[in-house]
Design an enzyme around this catalytic site. Structure first.
Site, mmCIF file in Angstrom:
data_model
loop_
_atom_site.group_PDB
_atom_site.id
_atom_site.type_symbol
_atom_site.label_atom_id
_atom_site.label_comp_id
_atom_site.label_asym_id
_atom_site.label_seq_id
_atom_site.Cartn_x
_atom_site.Cartn_y
_atom_site.Cartn_z
ATOM 1 N N CYS A 109 0.838 -1.199 0.000
ATOM 2 C CA CYS A 109 0.000 0.000 0.000
ATOM 3 C C CYS A 109 0.876 1.253 0.000
ATOM 4 O O CYS A 109 1.697 1.445 0.896
ATOM 5 C CB CYS A 109 -0.950 -0.002 1.194
ATOM 6 S SG CYS A 109 -2.071 1.404 1.075
ATOM 7 N N LYS A 148 1.732 -9.700 -0.087
ATOM 8 C CA LYS A 148 1.560 -9.028 -1.378
ATOM 9 C C LYS A 148 2.399 -7.758 -1.328
ATOM 10 O O LYS A 148 2.250 -6.946 -0.418
ATOM 11 C CB LYS A 148 0.095 -8.696 -1.649
ATOM 12 C CG LYS A 148 -0.082 -7.932 -2.952
ATOM 13 C CD LYS A 148 -1.539 -7.866 -3.359
ATOM 14 C CE LYS A 148 -1.738 -7.024 -4.601
ATOM 15 N NZ LYS A 148 -1.636 -5.567 -4.342
ATOM 16 N N ASN A 209 1.235 -9.564 -10.818
ATOM 17 C CA ASN A 209 0.142 -8.575 -10.792
ATOM 18 C C ASN A 209 0.589 -7.244 -11.403
ATOM 19 O O ASN A 209 1.705 -6.810 -11.219
ATOM 20 C CB ASN A 209 -0.296 -8.370 -9.328
ATOM 21 C CG ASN A 209 -1.236 -7.201 -9.124
ATOM 22 O OD1 ASN A 209 -0.941 -6.285 -8.370
ATOM 23 N ND2 ASN A 209 -2.361 -7.209 -9.798
ATOM 24 N N GLY A 210 -0.363 -6.650 -12.105
ATOM 25 C CA GLY A 210 -0.137 -5.310 -12.646
ATOM 26 C C GLY A 210 -0.366 -5.242 -14.129
ATOM 27 O O GLY A 210 0.317 -5.912 -14.905
ATOM 28 N N GLY A 233 -6.904 -6.876 -10.898
ATOM 29 C CA GLY A 233 -7.571 -5.905 -10.036
ATOM 30 C C GLY A 233 -8.537 -5.051 -10.833
ATOM 31 O O GLY A 233 -9.702 -5.411 -11.041
#
Ligand SMILES: Cc1cc2nc3c(=O)[nH]c(=O)nc-3n(C[C@H](O)[C@H](O)[C@H](O)COP(=O)(O)O)c2cc1C
Length: 339
Positions: A109, A148, A209-210, A233
């Site tokens: 985050c 993550k 991811n991404g 996401g």
């Protein structure tokens, strides 16, 4: 005894039916959203990040975020925090009091509020802290523990490999890697080369991811990086079909059609119903505004619809309006326009 894998990938003793993973998204990935996406075939769903302190202090709102519908599993529940004591205590609570299959620690985050508490992406600069925190959690729970993370703090401080190795040494059961730095926030591109480097450097499962925006992107990520799972996401917002179409594409190479307007609205209404059950109608009507605008993306007239929906306060009115919108579009035989 080593267990022979029978499913495409496994985290600790938790087996997934496929490699497609729904990302944790704060303010979005609650049970209503997760279940709706799960029904489109996600192999694993992550819950939105939950504050360790909120759990430890038994904050009512935080505890309500721990709700999991039995149809959602396998599910990974993500916690965040900056202090060992509260992180461990929260993990123990999740371990003993929820039906989550996996406990995930947020190390990605980027927002200041979280960084100031020494949580989220803050740890990315310090593999020793990662080792210490992850080991402490692993030692105190029975469920598999994962992390993550982002690839690094900024362009000059990319410790993705060292950090993933620290997670593995600490007993972490898997790592999900978002290919951006903290500094990038959500700008620029996700660096898949570094995701591949991480995959090659550890033997625990790695989830990439991404920037996976299509089923073809998902396949390309799996092929180019060798990761075990692919996490989606933003592309699933208002579009759980993205998950279904990706699962199908990875399994058979078939690219399934986009949904019709009616199908989109029907799922939007189902999502709304679940949100209303979870949070009450009043809150759900407001929260649904952003979701509705995602569900309506690419449909003619969505701008006007958004303005109207943003003013609706009543659950019934929202349902009537969405149905009417669908009927009008279908009557003029309009399908979803690709954007
Ligand atoms: C609205 C929003 C909320 C997010 N909340 C979380 C979160 O709670 N925990 C987390 O680890 N990542 C969170 N993320 C990051 C996503 O899980 C993911 O890493 C990021 O969006 C990149 O993947 P994508 O390109 O498929 O969207 C969030 C992203 C968005 C857009």
């Amino acid at each position: 005894m080593t267990l022979k894998p029978t499913k495409p990938f496994r985290i600790g003793y938790v087996e997934m039916d496929n490699r497609v993973v729904l990302a944790p998204m704060a303010g979005i990935s609650n049970s209503a959203f997760r279940l709706t996406v799960k029904e489109f075939g996600a192999g694993l769903v992550y819950a939105e990040m939950i504050s360790d302190k909120g759990i430890v202090q038994q904050n009512e709102k935080t505890l309500s975020m721990l709700y999991i519908d039995e149809r959602e599993n396998p599910l990974s529940l993500q916690i965040f925090g900056g202090e060992k004591e509260t992180l461990v205590a929260a993990a123990k609570y999740v371990d003993q009091n929820t039906t989550a299959d996996i406990i995930d620690i947020n190390m990605g985050c980027p927002v200041n509020k979280i960084i100031k508490c020494e949580a989220g992406a803050r740890w990315l600069l310090d593999p020793n802290k990662i080792y210490e925190m992850v080991s402490a959690v692993v030692d105190n729970v029975t469920k598999p523990v994962t992390v993550k993370m982002r690839i690094g703090w900024d362009e000059k401080n990319i410790l993705a490999v060292e950090n993933a190795q620290a997670i593995e040494r600490a007993g972490g059961a898997a790592v999900a890697v978002h290919g951006r730095t903290r500094e990038q926030m959500y700008e620029g591109y996700a660096n898949w080369d570094i995701i591949r480097d991480v995959k090659q450097a550890v033997s625990i499962p790695v989830i990439g991811n991404g920037d996976v925006e299509s089923p073809q992107d998902a396949k390309r990520m799996l092929d180019e990086t060798g990761v075990d799972g692919v996490m989606i996401g933003r592309a699933a917002l208002g579009d759980p079909w993205m998950i279904y179409r990706t699962v199908e594409y990875l399994e058979s190479g078939d690219l399934k059609p986009e949904p019709s307007v009616r199908e989109k609205i029907d799922v939007c209404l189902l999502h709304f119903e679940r949100l209303a059950q979870l949070k009450g109608e009043k809150v759900a009507v407001r929260e649904m505004r952003k979701h509705a605008s995602w569900y309506l993306k690419g449909i003619r007239g969505n701008g006007t619809a958004r303005t109207i929906i943003n003013q609706i306060e009543d659950a019934n009115e929202l349902k009537v309006y969405l149905n009417q919108f669908a009927e009008e579009r279908m009557a003029s035989r309009e399908e979803v326009v690709s954007v």
